[in-house]
Design a protein around this motif. Structure first.
Motif, PDB file in Angstrom:
ATOM      1  N   ASN A 159      23.872 -24.407  -1.968  1.00 18.12           N
ATOM      2  CA  ASN A 159      23.501 -25.366  -3.802  1.00 18.12           C
ATOM      3  C   ASN A 159      22.551 -25.812  -3.994  1.00 18.12           C
ATOM      4  OD1 ASN A 159      25.033 -26.210  -5.672  1.00 18.12           O
ATOM      5  ND2 ASN A 159      25.055 -23.995  -6.174  1.00 18.12           N
ATOM      6  N   GLU A 160      21.556 -26.700  -4.517  1.00 24.15           N
ATOM      7  CA  GLU A 160      20.603 -27.923  -4.411  1.00 24.15           C
ATOM      8  C   GLU A 160      21.714 -28.436  -5.216  1.00 24.15           C
ATOM      9  OE1 GLU A 160      16.741 -29.328  -6.057  1.00 24.15           O
ATOM     10  OE2 GLU A 160      16.400 -27.669  -6.576  1.00 24.15           O
ATOM     11  N   GLU A 161      22.552 -28.464  -6.299  1.00 24.63           N
ATOM     12  CA  GLU A 161      23.556 -29.628  -7.008  1.00 24.63           C
ATOM     13  C   GLU A 161      24.174 -30.335  -6.243  1.00 24.63           C
ATOM     14  OE1 GLU A 161      25.711 -28.105 -10.524  1.00 24.63           O
ATOM     15  OE2 GLU A 161      23.492 -27.953 -11.148  1.00 24.63           O
ATOM     16  N   THR A 162      25.269 -29.012  -5.464  1.00 24.37           N
ATOM     17  CA  THR A 162      25.737 -29.763  -4.331  1.00 24.37           C
ATOM     18  C   THR A 162      25.660 -30.259  -3.624  1.00 24.37           C
ATOM     19  OG1 THR A 162      27.336 -27.542  -4.800  1.00 24.37           O
ATOM     20  CG2 THR A 162      27.821 -28.812  -3.149  1.00 24.37           C
ATOM     21  N   GLU A 163      24.217 -30.150  -2.983  1.00 20.52           N
ATOM     22  CA  GLU A 163      24.188 -30.878  -1.839  1.00 20.52           C
ATOM     23  C   GLU A 163      23.912 -32.715  -2.407  1.00 20.52           C
ATOM     24  OE1 GLU A 163      20.478 -31.193   1.703  1.00 20.52           O
ATOM     25  OE2 GLU A 163      20.915 -29.392   0.458  1.00 20.52           O
ATOM     26  N   ILE A 164      23.236 -32.520  -3.182  1.00 21.37           N
ATOM     27  CA  ILE A 164      23.062 -33.989  -4.149  1.00 21.37           C
ATOM     28  C   ILE A 164      23.878 -34.460  -4.372  1.00 21.37           C
ATOM     29  CG2 ILE A 164      21.584 -34.963  -6.950  1.00 21.37           C
ATOM     30  CD1 ILE A 164      20.016 -32.095  -6.698  1.00 21.37           C
ATOM     31  N   ALA A 165      24.740 -34.234  -5.086  1.00 25.08           N
ATOM     32  CA  ALA A 165      26.736 -34.514  -5.369  1.00 25.08           C
ATOM     33  C   ALA A 165      26.882 -35.237  -4.114  1.00 25.08           C
ATOM     34  CB  ALA A 165      27.498 -33.736  -6.077  1.00 25.08           C
TER      35      ALA A 165
END
Length: 177
Positions: A159-165
């Motif tokens: 999940n891109e959002e999770t990786e960024i977070a």
């Protein structure tokens, strides 16, 4: 002479082998600046039940070993699931063994709760760590909801959002040192 590495003790709140929380800590260990050395502590299930009568000068060996790892670390990262709207009993138990000490006092600490919901466990973890006088920053506290759909079996964040977070969490944690 090269600078010694900054020692981080990463504690997984799950006793399940290869849990999502363990995978997140592995991801952090792989992504963090190489001036950091991360040890992932997975032995919460080896720490005996908290008993104030045993919290003496000579506590059980497993407790002493756990406390020494915290004491020797420059910083702590805790990544935990939520069980029945609370912290896992094994993590809370381990933290209870630290209440009579000052080993968390002003220790730079990052907190991640990764679970289906996680809100209540996250609030409890923050409260407990404040009680232990850990040094907490708002930007090194992360709640990841719906973790099972955001990380695969191999531990890859999908999940891109999770990786960024998580990348932001890592950067903010590194910047404390």
């Amino acid at each position: 002479m090269p600078n010694p590495k900054i020692k981080i003790l990463a504690i997984t709140g799950s006793t399940r082998k290869n849990s999502s929380n363990y995978k997140i800590l592995k991801f952090i260990a792989e992504q963090i600046n190489n001036s950091f050395e991360i040890e992932i502590f997975e032995d919460l299930d080896q720490i005996p039940h908290f008993n104030p009568d045993l919290d003496t000068e000579n506590p059980p060996k497993e407790v002493e070993d756990f406390r020494n790892k915290i004491n020797q670390a420059d910083g702590i990262i805790i990544c935990t699931p939520e069980y029945v709207f609370s912290l896992p009993g094994s993590l809370k138990n381990a933290l209870e063994w630290c209440v009579s000490t000052t080993i968390f006092s002003n220790k730079k600490t990052g907190l991640i709760t990764a679970s289906a919901s996680g809100e209540m466990a996250h609030e409890q973890l923050i409260l407990i760590m404040q009680t232990l006088q850990a040094k907490l920053e708002d930007n090194t506290q992360l709640l990841i909801q719906g973790i099972r759909g955001k990380i695969n079996e191999e531990g890859k964040i999908i999940n891109e959002e999770t990786e960024i977070a998580l990348q932001k969490f890592i950067s903010n944690f590194e910047n404390q040192f």
